[in-house]
Design a protein around this motif. Structure first.
Motif, PDB file in Angstrom:
ATOM      1  N   ASN A   1       6.768 -11.336  -5.680  1.00  0.00           N
ATOM      2  CA  ASN A   1       6.700 -11.417  -7.136  1.00  0.00           C
ATOM      3  C   ASN A   1       7.085 -12.803  -7.649  1.00  0.00           C
ATOM      4  OD1 ASN A   1       5.686  -8.900  -7.783  1.00  0.00           O
ATOM      5  ND2 ASN A   1       7.667  -8.002  -8.227  1.00  0.00           N
ATOM      6  N   THR A   2       8.145 -13.380  -7.104  1.00  0.00           N
ATOM      7  CA  THR A   2       8.591 -14.688  -7.595  1.00  0.00           C
ATOM      8  C   THR A   2       7.708 -15.824  -7.107  1.00  0.00           C
ATOM      9  OG1 THR A   2      10.222 -14.881  -5.813  1.00  0.00           O
ATOM     10  CG2 THR A   2      10.998 -13.988  -7.900  1.00  0.00           C
ATOM     11  N   SER A   3       7.016 -15.629  -5.987  1.00  0.00           N
ATOM     12  CA  SER A   3       6.121 -16.664  -5.457  1.00  0.00           C
ATOM     13  C   SER A   3       4.747 -16.641  -6.107  1.00  0.00           C
ATOM     14  CB  SER A   3       5.936 -16.483  -3.950  1.00  0.00           C
ATOM     15  OG  SER A   3       7.152 -16.602  -3.282  1.00  0.00           O
ATOM     16  N   SER A   4       4.456 -15.596  -6.826  1.00  0.00           N
ATOM     17  CA  SER A   4       3.126 -15.394  -7.388  1.00  0.00           C
ATOM     18  C   SER A   4       3.084 -15.808  -8.858  1.00  0.00           C
ATOM     19  CB  SER A   4       2.757 -13.913  -7.257  1.00  0.00           C
ATOM     20  OG  SER A   4       1.506 -13.666  -7.815  1.00  0.00           O
ATOM     21  N   SER A   5       1.893 -16.153  -9.310  1.00  0.00           N
ATOM     22  CA  SER A   5       1.707 -16.487 -10.723  1.00  0.00           C
ATOM     23  C   SER A   5       1.814 -15.247 -11.600  1.00  0.00           C
ATOM     24  CB  SER A   5       0.352 -17.165 -10.933  1.00  0.00           C
ATOM     25  OG  SER A   5      -0.696 -16.285 -10.566  1.00  0.00           O
ATOM     26  N   GLN A   6       1.623 -14.082 -10.997  1.00  0.00           N
ATOM     27  CA  GLN A   6       1.723 -12.795 -11.697  1.00  0.00           C
ATOM     28  C   GLN A   6       2.442 -11.822 -10.774  1.00  0.00           C
ATOM     29  OE1 GLN A   6      -2.024 -11.245 -13.280  1.00  0.00           O
ATOM     30  NE2 GLN A   6      -2.968 -13.224 -12.840  1.00  0.00           N
ATOM     31  N   PRO A   7       3.164 -10.859 -11.324  1.00  0.00           N
ATOM     32  CA  PRO A   7       3.835  -9.883 -10.451  1.00  0.00           C
ATOM     33  C   PRO A   7       2.827  -8.985  -9.734  1.00  0.00           C
ATOM     34  CG  PRO A   7       4.173  -9.312 -12.764  1.00  0.00           C
ATOM     35  CD  PRO A   7       3.444 -10.625 -12.732  1.00  0.00           C
ATOM     36  N   LEU A   8       3.155  -8.639  -8.510  1.00  0.00           N
ATOM     37  CA  LEU A   8       2.362  -7.695  -7.734  1.00  0.00           C
ATOM     38  C   LEU A   8       2.902  -6.281  -7.897  1.00  0.00           C
ATOM     39  CD1 LEU A   8       1.934 -10.558  -6.328  1.00  0.00           C
ATOM     40  CD2 LEU A   8       1.321  -9.258  -4.324  1.00  0.00           C
ATOM     41  N   VAL A   9       4.197  -6.204  -8.177  1.00  0.00           N
ATOM     42  CA  VAL A   9       4.894  -4.919  -8.270  1.00  0.00           C
ATOM     43  C   VAL A   9       5.759  -4.915  -9.526  1.00  0.00           C
ATOM     44  CG1 VAL A   9       6.586  -3.414  -7.134  1.00  0.00           C
ATOM     45  CG2 VAL A   9       4.976  -4.724  -5.753  1.00  0.00           C
TER      46      VAL A   9
ATOM     47  N   LYS B   1       0.830  -1.209   0.000  1.00  0.00           N
ATOM     48  CA  LYS B   1       0.000   0.000   0.000  1.00  0.00           C
ATOM     49  C   LYS B   1       0.867   1.264   0.000  1.00  0.00           C
ATOM     50  CE  LYS B   1      -3.765  -0.247   2.678  1.00  0.00           C
ATOM     51  NZ  LYS B   1      -4.589  -0.604   3.835  1.00  0.00           N
ATOM     52  N   LYS B   2       1.979   1.239   0.725  1.00  0.00           N
ATOM     53  CA  LYS B   2       2.881   2.402   0.741  1.00  0.00           C
ATOM     54  C   LYS B   2       3.576   2.555  -0.599  1.00  0.00           C
ATOM     55  CE  LYS B   2       2.583   4.760   4.418  1.00  0.00           C
ATOM     56  NZ  LYS B   2       2.025   6.102   4.333  1.00  0.00           N
ATOM     57  N   VAL B   3       3.930   1.450  -1.243  1.00  0.00           N
ATOM     58  CA  VAL B   3       4.530   1.522  -2.576  1.00  0.00           C
ATOM     59  C   VAL B   3       3.523   2.136  -3.547  1.00  0.00           C
ATOM     60  CG1 VAL B   3       5.335   0.167  -4.552  1.00  0.00           C
ATOM     61  CG2 VAL B   3       6.216  -0.328  -2.258  1.00  0.00           C
ATOM     62  N   ALA B   4       2.266   1.723  -3.447  1.00  0.00           N
ATOM     63  CA  ALA B   4       1.224   2.287  -4.316  1.00  0.00           C
ATOM     64  C   ALA B   4       1.091   3.791  -4.089  1.00  0.00           C
ATOM     65  CB  ALA B   4      -0.113   1.589  -4.056  1.00  0.00           C
ATOM     66  N   GLU B   5       1.200   4.202  -2.854  1.00  0.00           N
ATOM     67  CA  GLU B   5       1.048   5.621  -2.500  1.00  0.00           C
ATOM     68  C   GLU B   5       2.251   6.455  -2.944  1.00  0.00           C
ATOM     69  OE1 GLU B   5       1.395   7.951   1.691  1.00  0.00           O
ATOM     70  OE2 GLU B   5      -0.009   6.261   1.677  1.00  0.00           O
ATOM     71  N   THR B   6       3.454   5.924  -2.726  1.00  0.00           N
ATOM     72  CA  THR B   6       4.674   6.696  -2.978  1.00  0.00           C
ATOM     73  C   THR B   6       5.299   6.427  -4.342  1.00  0.00           C
ATOM     74  OG1 THR B   6       6.115   5.004  -2.001  1.00  0.00           O
ATOM     75  CG2 THR B   6       5.232   6.716  -0.510  1.00  0.00           C
ATOM     76  N   ARG B   7       4.915   5.330  -4.950  1.00  0.00           N
ATOM     77  CA  ARG B   7       5.505   4.872  -6.233  1.00  0.00           C
ATOM     78  C   ARG B   7       7.017   4.689  -6.124  1.00  0.00           C
ATOM     79  NH1 ARG B   7       2.398   6.927 -11.443  1.00  0.00           N
ATOM     80  NH2 ARG B   7       0.391   6.094 -10.854  1.00  0.00           N
ATOM     81  N   SER B   8       7.441   4.280  -4.922  1.00  0.00           N
ATOM     82  CA  SER B   8       8.870   4.103  -4.666  1.00  0.00           C
ATOM     83  C   SER B   8       9.060   3.080  -3.555  1.00  0.00           C
ATOM     84  CB  SER B   8       9.484   5.434  -4.251  1.00  0.00           C
ATOM     85  OG  SER B   8      10.735   5.254  -3.640  1.00  0.00           O
ATOM     86  N   ILE B   9       9.910   2.086  -3.803  1.00  0.00           N
ATOM     87  CA  ILE B   9      10.217   1.111  -2.745  1.00  0.00           C
ATOM     88  C   ILE B   9      10.980   1.803  -1.627  1.00  0.00           C
ATOM     89  CG2 ILE B   9      11.472  -1.012  -2.187  1.00  0.00           C
ATOM     90  CD1 ILE B   9      10.937  -1.898  -5.115  1.00  0.00           C
ATOM     91  N   SER B  10      11.915   2.653  -1.984  1.00  0.00           N
ATOM     92  CA  SER B  10      12.725   3.365  -0.987  1.00  0.00           C
ATOM     93  C   SER B  10      11.852   4.239  -0.089  1.00  0.00           C
ATOM     94  CB  SER B  10      13.780   4.214  -1.698  1.00  0.00           C
ATOM     95  OG  SER B  10      14.544   4.923  -0.771  1.00  0.00           O
ATOM     96  N   ALA B  11      10.988   5.044  -0.685  1.00  0.00           N
ATOM     97  CA  ALA B  11      10.113   5.927   0.097  1.00  0.00           C
ATOM     98  C   ALA B  11       9.125   5.127   0.941  1.00  0.00           C
ATOM     99  CB  ALA B  11       9.361   6.877  -0.829  1.00  0.00           C
ATOM    100  N   ALA B  12       8.620   4.035   0.386  1.00  0.00           N
ATOM    101  CA  ALA B  12       7.677   3.189   1.133  1.00  0.00           C
ATOM    102  C   ALA B  12       8.366   2.563   2.333  1.00  0.00           C
ATOM    103  CB  ALA B  12       7.111   2.102   0.218  1.00  0.00           C
ATOM    104  N   ALA B  13       9.566   2.037   2.121  1.00  0.00           N
ATOM    105  CA  ALA B  13      10.318   1.423   3.222  1.00  0.00           C
ATOM    106  C   ALA B  13      10.583   2.441   4.321  1.00  0.00           C
ATOM    107  CB  ALA B  13      11.626   0.840   2.694  1.00  0.00           C
ATOM    108  N   LYS B  14      11.023   3.621   3.926  1.00  0.00           N
ATOM    109  CA  LYS B  14      11.313   4.685   4.899  1.00  0.00           C
ATOM    110  C   LYS B  14      10.061   5.060   5.686  1.00  0.00           C
ATOM    111  CE  LYS B  14      13.499   9.181   5.242  1.00  0.00           C
ATOM    112  NZ  LYS B  14      14.148  10.273   4.523  1.00  0.00           N
ATOM    113  N   ALA B  15       8.928   5.162   5.005  1.00  0.00           N
ATOM    114  CA  ALA B  15       7.672   5.563   5.647  1.00  0.00           C
ATOM    115  C   ALA B  15       7.204   4.570   6.708  1.00  0.00           C
ATOM    116  CB  ALA B  15       6.578   5.756   4.595  1.00  0.00           C
TER     117      ALA B  15
END
Length: 113
Positions: A57-65, A27-41
């Motif tokens: 992503n690798t465990s899923s049949s389709q990527p989530l990100v 949800k934070k990645v969706a909001e910030t469009r950044s893994i770095s910003a989401a992690a920091k938040a």
């Protein structure tokens, strides 16, 4: 008012796939469009966030990100439609589980009185 609290997660082949923390990260990645910003938040290291996203992503049949590095528009990270669906499905499952547990707990309390 007393309530039961519980944590659920979804596993695949004995490994965690999706849970409360991972959904929070998505949800934070969706909001910030950044893994770095989401992690920091959310107070997580970039490395841990990247590892969690890579594992999902690798465990899923389709990527989530999907990540886009640099480029004309400066890159960015996006949650796929499937990723948004998984967030919604997990939250629905989690809410249903919590409601069920509280309903059963209230039944026990009523029997105790």
């Amino acid at each position: 008012m007393k309530q039961v609290k519980s944590r659920i997660w979804i596993e695949q082949e004995g490994e965690a796939f999706l849970g409360f923390g991972r959904v929070t990260l998505l949800k934070k990645v969706a909001e910030t469009r950044s893994i770095s910003a989401a992690a920091k938040a959310i107070g997580m290291s970039y490395k841990k966030a990247w590892n969690l996203i890579n594992t999902m992503n690798t465990s899923s049949s389709q990527p989530l990100v999907i990540t886009n590095t640099g480029g004309k528009d400066g890159g960015g990270t996006f949650i796929t439609d499937y990723g948004h669906k998984m967030i919604t499905e997990f939250e629905t499952l989690n809410n249903a589980c919590e409601a069920f547990l509280n309903e059963k707990f209230n039944t026990i309390i009523e029997l105790d009185n």
